[in-house]
Design an enzyme around this catalytic site. Structure first.
Site, PDB file in Angstrom:
ATOM      1  CD1 TRP A  87       2.292  -2.846   8.127  1.00 60.88           C
ATOM      2  CD2 TRP A  87       1.649  -2.588  10.247  1.00 60.88           C
ATOM      3  NE1 TRP A  87       0.923  -2.722   8.139  1.00 60.88           N
ATOM      4  CE2 TRP A  87       0.499  -2.561   9.418  1.00 60.88           C
ATOM      5  CE3 TRP A  87       1.477  -2.440  11.620  1.00 60.88           C
ATOM      6  CZ2 TRP A  87      -0.797  -2.407   9.929  1.00 60.88           C
ATOM      7  CZ3 TRP A  87       0.190  -2.282  12.130  1.00 60.88           C
ATOM      8  CH2 TRP A  87      -0.927  -2.271  11.288  1.00 60.88           C
ATOM      9  CD  GLU A  92       8.831  14.964  18.741  1.00 57.76           C
ATOM     10  OE1 GLU A  92       8.469  13.782  18.605  1.00 57.76           O
ATOM     11  OE2 GLU A  92       9.072  15.710  17.773  1.00 57.76           O
ATOM     12  CG  ASN A 118      11.458   8.844  17.968  1.00 55.31           C
ATOM     13  OD1 ASN A 118      10.499   8.102  17.812  1.00 55.31           O
ATOM     14  ND2 ASN A 118      11.695   9.887  17.176  1.00 55.31           N
ATOM     15  CD1 TRP A 126       5.835  -0.614  15.687  1.00 55.45           C
ATOM     16  CD2 TRP A 126       6.702  -1.414  13.779  1.00 55.45           C
ATOM     17  NE1 TRP A 126       7.015  -1.251  15.995  1.00 55.45           N
ATOM     18  CE2 TRP A 126       7.561  -1.757  14.850  1.00 55.45           C
ATOM     19  CE3 TRP A 126       7.053  -1.809  12.493  1.00 55.45           C
ATOM     20  CZ2 TRP A 126       8.746  -2.479  14.655  1.00 55.45           C
ATOM     21  CZ3 TRP A 126       8.229  -2.528  12.299  1.00 55.45           C
ATOM     22  CH2 TRP A 126       9.060  -2.853  13.373  1.00 55.45           C
ATOM     23  CD1 TRP A 129       2.526  -7.831   4.388  1.00 54.00           C
ATOM     24  CD2 TRP A 129       4.357  -6.553   4.309  1.00 54.00           C
ATOM     25  NE1 TRP A 129       2.145  -6.536   4.688  1.00 54.00           N
ATOM     26  CE2 TRP A 129       3.251  -5.729   4.644  1.00 54.00           C
ATOM     27  CE3 TRP A 129       5.610  -5.959   4.203  1.00 54.00           C
ATOM     28  CZ2 TRP A 129       3.370  -4.359   4.875  1.00 54.00           C
ATOM     29  CZ3 TRP A 129       5.725  -4.597   4.435  1.00 54.00           C
ATOM     30  CH2 TRP A 129       4.620  -3.814   4.761  1.00 54.00           C
ATOM     31  CD1 TRP A 148       5.238  14.306  16.719  1.00 49.64           C
ATOM     32  CD2 TRP A 148       3.877  12.937  15.574  1.00 49.64           C
ATOM     33  NE1 TRP A 148       5.478  14.482  15.374  1.00 49.64           N
ATOM     34  CE2 TRP A 148       4.665  13.656  14.655  1.00 49.64           C
ATOM     35  CE3 TRP A 148       2.949  12.021  15.089  1.00 49.64           C
ATOM     36  CZ2 TRP A 148       4.552  13.479  13.274  1.00 49.64           C
ATOM     37  CZ3 TRP A 148       2.830  11.840  13.718  1.00 49.64           C
ATOM     38  CH2 TRP A 148       3.625  12.563  12.822  1.00 49.64           C
TER      39      TRP A 148
END
Ligand SMILES: Cc1cc2nc3c(=O)[nH]c(=O)nc-3n(C[C@H](O)[C@H](O)[C@H](O)COP(=O)(O)OP(=O)(O)OC[C@H]3O[C@@H](n4cnc5c(N)ncnc54)[C@H](O)[C@@H]3O)c2cc1C
Length: 608
Positions: free
Chosen positions: A495, A410, A477, A518, A442, A413
């Site tokens: 987003w 993690e 998360n 996102w 959108w 990331w």
């Protein structure tokens, strides 16, 4: 007009001919507008102020700040998102800097040594070190900083001041005023205010050498470069360092020299480098103290230091004013200080990491470390976290404890999103990582967005997540993924609106991670799975909150419900009973929303 609502701002941009111009861009873009996304490009830093522009600003500033003759020169360390004393390359370099000897400007590789050095007395030839932090409300608001995060920074500044005082290093907490932008720059909120303020402080404290750790976002890079140019134009030397990543951005590449776009492959190569070069073990030694009294009462800079020594408990104006009840809650959940961060890290590694693989997605459990606010504000470094985790795992980065190995992945990331941001700066400019996703039609229904923000979508797990965010400034998360995917896929909402909303509320708000999360959720990011990854919020709810503890806590209307009714009350309860809950009906039907989303994405990608 509140700053966060400002739609147009001015920024210094580079024209095709390399000339810098002042140009209008949207305020909510991290680094200015760009016509289209670039898919891959060489890692290069964006332009800052030219030397000519820096000279002009420098000259404008010198009209107001005169240096007395023959002062005692000092070293200035400019703290930003690195509010710590340990493993701080810029601070260490300043406290060990001997003018006229080694050139340390080329980076930490020359001065990093393994392990943690003991605090030694300052050498007689060291210059006194003074620390600086800029409170720049205009810049923070432009970048959507959450009031809770600003409060967290102020609390940590107080701790930093205390830690530095142990080293006899004074901390200047300088509030950046609009007037810090030189008068000929029309936009008073442009990042040029920060460089001008740093220069003013450097002159006041006779800093011949200025040290700071670099930041990677486009605006921040511009600001740092502008600062460097202004200081150099004024005859000062500047030493900058990379402190945010274990591996320098741009250093993890394919055999063909390309930047990785897929996490799993990045991770494999990253691990190879980290192990080969023992990067996990290369913590910066502890800084050395100033000679006692170096900047004390009798010194030439004492009056200036006294004027700017207070850490405010809250910020002036309304823009970043924190709600008092929320502040109290945040102080309980996220106490300030390096000691707190290290204690959390140690407790997590010893007690909870063994269950990380099984508990990390259970949203009602304290299954994760909750270290993100400390990592985002630089109270703890990724290097320190990795170092501690590998020591706990007997020096292993993979294998050994499954929980520790997963937790380390993690952290990778976090590294990956920073490397992406530097290699593909268009993600800072409001652009999708994958340019082909820029034409998604959108819906951007304002009522739907409002319901999502307030936790009133009628999907309990989504609403619980949003209410946790609104109350604590932090969200698990798994719920970040569920709520983000719900907004983008079920409600077909851009987003970028969700990204801003998160940033405006997260105590751990971090551009690279937030943008990465996102874009991953909206399928425009680094996820190799295309648009058809659409979470079913009801199944997610049953998996990540099996006994409903999380939902019952955050959605009190549903406290007395159990089983399926808790996860999907509208479908499972008789109509009259549901009506008595005072809880909204689902804002959209899952199957309908899924089909609508697939159609919209296919159309945008020309697959219909
Ligand atoms: C839509 C969305 C928005 C997000 N916004 C942010 C943000 O603004 N700031 C932020 O720090 N994280 C963000 N994340 C990533 C992740 O949700 C948080 O880092 C994590 O929830 C923090 O909890 P923890 O410290 O207990 O994590 P742990 O599980 O204990 O992980 C340890 C650390 O690893 C890093 N990490 C863990 N997961 C991720 C991830 N998916 N991406 C990048 N780094 C990760 C974090 O620094 C975290 O503190 C976002 C994720 C999504 C899906």
């Amino acid at each position: 007009m509140p700053l966060q609502k400002r739609k147009a701002e001015l920024a210094i941009c580079e024209t095709a001919g390399g000339e810098e111009v002042v140009k209008k861009v949207r305020a909510d873009m991290r680094g200015g507008a760009e016509a289209g996304g670039r898919e891959e490009q060489a890692v290069e830093e964006p332009v800052g102020l030219s030397h000519a522009a820096a000279d002009a600003l420098s000259a404008a500033t010198s009209a107001t700040v005169e240096e007395p003759t023959m002062p005692q020169p000092t070293c200035l360390v400019w703290f930003k998102s690195d509010l710590r004393v340990r493993d701080n390359p810029a601070l260490y370099a300043a406290t060990t800097f001997e003018p006229g000897t080694a050139n340390i400007n080329s980076g930490m590789k020359q001065i990093r040594v393994g392990g943690s050095a003991t605090t030694a007395a300052a050498s007689a030839s060291n210059l006194p070190v003074i620390a600086l932090f800029l409170i720049n409300v205009a810049e923070w608001a432009l970048h959507d900083m959450a009031p809770l995060r600003a409060d967290f920074i102020l609390r940590n500044l107080e701790c930093l001041k205390h830690e530095l005082a142990q080293l006899h290093i004074p901390l200047i907490v300088r509030v950046v005023e609009p007037d810090d932008a030189a008068n000929h720059i029309e936009d008073r909120h442009h990042p040029v205010a920060a460089p001008t303020a740093v220069l003013e402080v450097a002159r006041r404290v006779h800093a011949r050498h200025v040290f700071f750790n670099r930041e990677f976002e486009v605006d921040e890079t511009r600001r740092d470069k502008a600062t460097q140019h202004m200081l150099e134009a004024d005859g000062r030397t500047v030493h900058t360092f990379q402190d945010q990543c274990v591996m320098d951005p741009g250093s993890v590449r394919t055999k063909e020299g390309k930047v990785y776009k897929v996490y799993s492959m990045f991770r494999t190569t990253w691990i190879t480098h980290v192990v080969r070069d023992r990067m996990w073990d290369k913590l910066t030694p502890d800084p050395r103290p100033n000679p006692k009294g170096a900047c004390g009462a009798g010194s030439a800079v004492a009056a200036y230091l006294a004027r700017w020594s207070e850490v405010p408990t809250q910020l002036a104006g309304d823009v970043l004013r924190v709600d008092p009840a929320q502040a109290i809650l945040a102080r309980t959940h996220f106490p300030a200080g390096e000691a707190e961060a290290h204690a959390r890290l140690a407790t997590f590694l010893a007690d909870r990491s063994p269950m990380y693989t099984t508990h990390r997605d259970l949203v009602a459990q304290a299954g994760t470390s909750s270290l993100s606010p400390y990592l985002s504000s630089g109270i703890l470094t990724t290097r320190q976290a990795l170092h501690a985790a590998m020591r706990a795992n007997n020096g292993r980065i993979e294998g050994g404890s499954a929980g520790l190995a997963k937790w380390i992945s993690e952290l990778v990331w976090r590294e990956f999103y920073r490397h992406i941001l530097v290699a593909f700066p268009h993600v800072c400019k409001h652009q999708p990582f994958k340019p082909e996703y820029k034409n998604v039609p959108w819906l951007n229904d304002p009522l739907a967005f409002d319901a999502w923000t307030r936790g009133r979508t009628g999907y309990p797990i989504v609403d619980a997540g949003m209410r946790q965010l609104n109350t604590l400034g932090w969200m698990h998360n798994r719920c970040r993924m569920i709520t983000a995917m719900f907004l983008t896929k079920h409600l077909l909402h851009d987003w970028r609106r969700g990204e801003h909303y998160f940033m405006q509320h997260l105590i751990d708000g971090d551009f690279a991670n937030n943008n990465g999360g996102w874009q991953w959720s909206a399928s425009s990011g680094v996820d190799p799975q295309p648009y058809f990854r659409i979470f079913n919020p009801l199944l997610q709810s049953q998996k990540c909150d099996p006994d409903g503890t999380y939902i019952r806590h955050w959605v009190p209307e549903l406290t007395h419900l159990h089983g399926k009714a808790l996860h999907n009350p509208h479908a499972e309860l008789p109509a009259a009973e549901f009506a008595r809950l005072g809880y909204p009906t689902p804002i959209v039907d899952h199957k309908f929303a899924r089909q609508r989303c697939l159609k919209a994405f296919k159309t945008a990608l020309g697959k219909m």
